[in-house]
Every structure is written in C-alpha cells, then in structure tokens.
Design an enzyme around this catalytic site. Structure first.
Site, PDB file in Angstrom:
ATOM      1  N   LYS A   1      49.626  37.250  47.068  1.00 30.80           N
ATOM      2  CA  LYS A   1      49.608  37.758  48.528  1.00 30.80           C
ATOM      3  C   LYS A   1      49.105  36.194  48.965  1.00 30.80           C
ATOM      4  CE  LYS A   1      49.554  42.520  48.295  1.00 30.80           C
ATOM      5  NZ  LYS A   1      48.534  43.536  47.687  1.00 30.80           N
TER       6      LYS A   1
ATOM      7  N   LYS B   1      47.568  33.527  38.810  1.00 26.85           N
ATOM      8  CA  LYS B   1      47.425  34.848  39.296  1.00 26.85           C
ATOM      9  C   LYS B   1      48.792  34.886  40.426  1.00 26.85           C
ATOM     10  CE  LYS B   1      45.240  37.897  41.156  1.00 26.85           C
ATOM     11  NZ  LYS B   1      44.063  38.932  42.038  1.00 26.85           N
TER      12      LYS B   1
ATOM     13  N   LYS C   1      37.114  34.648  45.551  1.00 31.16           N
ATOM     14  CA  LYS C   1      37.713  34.825  47.000  1.00 31.16           C
ATOM     15  C   LYS C   1      36.465  34.799  48.362  1.00 31.16           C
ATOM     16  CE  LYS C   1      41.258  39.069  46.797  1.00 31.16           C
ATOM     17  NZ  LYS C   1      41.125  39.884  47.343  1.00 31.16           N
TER      18      LYS C   1
HETATM   19  P1  TYM Z   1      45.760  44.277  45.213  1.00 37.94           P
HETATM   20  O1  TYM Z   1      46.395  44.986  46.230  1.00 37.94           O
HETATM   21  O2  TYM Z   1      45.414  43.462  45.137  1.00 37.94           O
HETATM   22  O3  TYM Z   1      46.926  44.734  44.215  1.00 37.94           O
HETATM   23  C1  TYM Z   1      47.565  46.333  43.957  1.00 37.94           C
HETATM   24  C2  TYM Z   1      48.046  46.049  41.954  1.00 37.94           C
HETATM   25  O4  TYM Z   1      48.733  45.607  41.577  1.00 37.94           O
HETATM   26  C3  TYM Z   1      48.238  44.250  40.796  1.00 37.94           C
HETATM   27  N1  TYM Z   1      48.754  43.277  40.854  1.00 37.94           N
HETATM   28  C4  TYM Z   1      49.084  42.198  39.426  1.00 37.94           C
HETATM   29  N2  TYM Z   1      49.084  42.927  38.820  1.00 37.94           N
HETATM   30  C5  TYM Z   1      50.004  42.226  37.456  1.00 37.94           C
HETATM   31  N3  TYM Z   1      50.010  40.662  37.547  1.00 37.94           N
HETATM   32  C6  TYM Z   1      49.571  39.658  39.042  1.00 37.94           C
HETATM   33  N4  TYM Z   1      50.241  38.857  39.892  1.00 37.94           N
HETATM   34  C7  TYM Z   1      49.104  41.458  40.618  1.00 37.94           C
HETATM   35  N5  TYM Z   1      48.373  41.042  40.978  1.00 37.94           N
HETATM   36  C8  TYM Z   1      48.007  42.376  42.074  1.00 37.94           C
HETATM   37  C9  TYM Z   1      46.679  44.965  40.663  1.00 37.94           C
HETATM   38  O5  TYM Z   1      46.431  45.136  39.826  1.00 37.94           O
HETATM   39  C10 TYM Z   1      46.765  46.405  41.436  1.00 37.94           C
HETATM   40  O6  TYM Z   1      46.487  47.263  40.742  1.00 37.94           O
HETATM   41  N6  TYM Z   1      41.365  46.555  44.754  1.00 37.94           N
HETATM   42  C11 TYM Z   1      42.712  46.426  44.315  1.00 37.94           C
HETATM   43  C12 TYM Z   1      42.917  47.696  45.364  1.00 37.94           C
HETATM   44  C13 TYM Z   1      42.630  49.494  45.158  1.00 37.94           C
HETATM   45  C14 TYM Z   1      42.798  49.740  44.123  1.00 37.94           C
HETATM   46  C15 TYM Z   1      41.534  51.176  44.544  1.00 37.94           C
HETATM   47  C16 TYM Z   1      43.327  50.349  42.464  1.00 37.94           C
HETATM   48  C17 TYM Z   1      41.267  49.704  46.359  1.00 37.94           C
HETATM   49  N7  TYM Z   1      40.846  50.753  46.235  1.00 37.94           N
HETATM   50  C18 TYM Z   1      40.981  52.448  43.406  1.00 37.94           C
HETATM   51  C19 TYM Z   1      43.014  51.817  41.814  1.00 37.94           C
HETATM   52  C20 TYM Z   1      41.918  52.300  42.333  1.00 37.94           C
HETATM   53  C21 TYM Z   1      43.944  45.299  44.816  1.00 37.94           C
HETATM   54  O7  TYM Z   1      43.430  44.509  46.202  1.00 37.94           O
HETATM   55  O8  TYM Z   1      44.978  45.492  44.554  1.00 37.94           O
END
Ligand code: TYM
Length: 337
Positions: A199, A196, A113
């Site tokens: 967004k 991947k 990032k």
């Molecule tokens: P975020 O917002 O990027 O994504 C949310 C969830 O979606 C999953 N994900 C995917 N799974 C499969 N293929 C993909 N291309 C893909 N893109 C996203 C992510 O693995 C995630 O489970 N850091 C985290 C948010 C967070 C969090 C937490 C998660 C903050 N605090 C505590 C678990 C526990 C994030 O940015 O997710």
C-alpha cells in the site's frame, strides 16, 4: 471450543490491493466453514505511522467493505475494528512487559519501515508486533491465516505465549499456527519483481487496488515490467525471472490452479499474449469484488452496523480471557474481594 479458532487482521491504510486479497483475505473467506473466524480491521496498528484522521475512518469502512465483498459473512464470522475492543490495547501493555527488547530488535518489518531515521519512528511502530500478539491471544486463537510477510511476527506471538505460560507455570495460551497457503503468498510489485506489492509504494502502477476498474486493471498489467523472453517450459525456468514468476503466480492464484499448469498452457508464448489473458482473468475475478465494495461503501450505515455488532461479539470473547490474564498476573480486583 468446538471448532478451532482463527484470528487475522488487516490495516486500514491506503486501499486494499491484490496482495492482501490473494495472500490473505480470499483465504479468510474460504476458512469460514472449517473454523470459528474473527477478522479485525486493525486501526490501532494504522496509527503507528503519521495518519490523517478523516482518511482513517474512510479506510476503515472501505477495508470492511472489502472483507464482506470478498465473501466473509458477518453473520457467521466476526468482523470488527480493533479500537472498539479495549482488551487489545490492555493485553498489548501486559505483553510489552513479557516481550524482550532483543526479540523486537530482530523484527525485519520495523527495520524496513523505520528506515534510516530510526530515532524518529514512533514507539508504537516498534511495539507493533506486540499488539499483534495481543490481537491473536486475546481470543486464544489457534490459527492465523496471513501472507508470508507476517511469518516473523507470528513467531514472536508464539514466543510471547510460551514465555507467559512458562512464567506462570500454566498452559494458558495456545501457540498459534500460521496458515500461509496458495500460489500467491507473496505478491510482488508490478514495477519491480524483488519488491513486495504494498500500500505504501509511491507508484500506483506497482499494485492492483481492489477498487480499480477494468481499464485500470488491464492497463496496469499491460505496463507491468517483464523481460523479453517467452514463457519457459518448466517452473525452474522462472527462477531468475522475478517479474515473470510474479505474473505467472498471480495467474495461477486467480485461476486456482498450480503454477505448473499455467506454464503448460502458455509455454513458448510471449508476454504480450500472456498479459492479455491475465488482464482478462483479473477483470473477471476482481471486477465483481471491487463493484461490491463500492456499493457497500456507498451505504455507510450498513458497514457501521456490521462493525458495531462485531465489536460486541468480539468483546464477549476477549473480555473473560483478558480478565483471567489480569488475575494470573496478580492484579487486585477490589470488586471481587
Ligand atoms: P497488512 O495490512 O499489511 O496486510 C494484510 C494481509 O495481507 C497480506 N499481504 C500480502 N500477501 C501476499 N502478498 C503481498 N504483497 C501482501 N501484502 C500484504 C499480509 O500478509 C496480511 O496477512 N500486521 C498485519 C495486520 C495484523 C494482523 C494481526 C495479522 C494486525 N494484527 C493479527 C494477523 C493477526 C499487517 O500489517 O497486515
């Protein structure tokens, strides 16, 4: 605690996409019977990169609508936005003093990032996984359902929990287990099978948004990159074909079957036939979720009520845990003495 407790989060940046849905949110809905579940729209994480304030509140409501439309029941599970429960930010600071620079320097997501211009990245982006550990451990969650990309962050969470426990000689925090399952734990971009689905990709054709209409879904799948060969006879035949593997994995996840079964059904067929079947399936499975999201966001009062109620319930759980952390660390509470 009668049931094991799960915690997971999603950022309100841009729109929810198929990767979020198949890799995480659909599983969250399915885990509600077995676990006490807490799902968080992580708006504090969303400001680690430059953001537009109006867009943040819009996206927070839309992502909340996405969780409900995907089957998470706000009466049973807790749904709230992170900034409403100050315990997250407080515990995050305390964990900043537990985590080591060397641990954070290994985080691949920060490197991706921040890119080349690392000096210009916010301190928040660097400390992002520490806040994530605070999210989870403020509830002493035992399980965390996520997509594969979050695995490293969860290892850090376990390191922080373990370090805290051994520093103070207590078994205070559990070491939370990642739950990564299904055939779409890492959904790839429709334009490049080695990247991947995300967004932040510039091209909207790289992802299927949960609010895309039937025509957009079908068009994006039709235009998805593939190779000229027909589908192979075995899963191994997909090994060097990342785009083909991605589309087959998405089909398997949407149909809730194994990749093997998809191969058996479509082996020898060309991608024009397979893409048509995938587009039809995607419209049937995702269309109702997208429509429900739009209906819910049009009634913004309802969403706000869910978030306010969720924040209250989340506070009741996290406040005593963080108060105990304060006591363990030796902070004076003059009201108690
Ligand atoms: P975020 O917002 O990027 O994504 C949310 C969830 O979606 C999953 N994900 C995917 N799974 C499969 N293929 C993909 N291309 C893909 N893109 C996203 C992510 O693995 C995630 O489970 N850091 C985290 C948010 C967070 C969090 C937490 C998660 C903050 N605090 C505590 C678990 C526990 C994030 O940015 O997710």
């Amino acid at each position: 605690m009668s049931k094991n407790r799960i915690f997971s989060g999603v950022q309100p940046t841009g729109s929810l996409h198929l990767g979020n849905y198949l890799g995480a949110i659909r599983n969250w809905a399915r885990l509600q019977d077995e676990f006490e579940a807490i799902y968080c729209v992580v708006d504090l994480h969303a400001v680690t990169a430059p953001h537009d304030p109006k867009e943040l509140s819009r996206a927070t409501r839309e992502v909340t609508a996405g969780l409900i439309a995907s089957g998470i029941d706000p009466a049973r599970s807790i749904i709230f936005n992170q900034s409403m429960v100050p315990e997250h930010a407080e515990l995050s600071w305390l964990f900043n003093c537990v985590a080591r620079l060397g641990w954070l320097n290994r985080m691949t997501q920060f490197k991706e990032k921040a890119g080349k211009n690392r000096d210009q990245a916010s301190v928040g982006l660097y400390a992002y996984p520490v806040l994530m550990a605070a999210d989870i451990l403020a509830y002493k969650a035992t399980h965390v359902p996520v997509g594969e990309d979050q695995k490293q962050h969860l290892e850090l969470t376990r390191d922080i929990a373990q370090s805290f426990n051994s520093t103070y000689g207590l078994e205070f925090f559990p070491l939370p287990e990642p739950q990564i399952f299904g055939s779409a734990t890492r959904v790839m971009s429709l334009r490049d099978g080695r990247k991947k689905m995300s967004k932040s990709d510039e091209s909207d054709y790289s992802r299927i948004n949960m609010t895309d209409g039937a025509d957009e879904i079908a068009q994006k799948i039709r235009k998805a990159r593939t190779d000229p060969d027909p589908l192979p006879g075995t899963v191994d035949g997909l090994a060097q074909r990342p785009e083909a593997l991605n589309l087959v994995s998405i089909y398997a996840a949407l149909e809730d079957i194994e990749i093997d079964q998809v191969i058996q059904e479509y082996q020898g067929q060309g991608f024009s036939t397979f893409k048509k079947a995938l587009a039809d399936l995607a419209v049937v499975r995702l269309g109702p979720v997208g429509n429900e999201m739009k209906r819910l966001t049009a009634e913004s009062g309802e969403i706000d009520k869910v978030l306010a109620d969720g924040a209250e319930r989340a506070t009741q759980l996290s406040r005593p845990i963080v108060a105990e952390v304060r006591e363990i660390m030796g902070f004076l509470d003059p009201k108690k003495s």
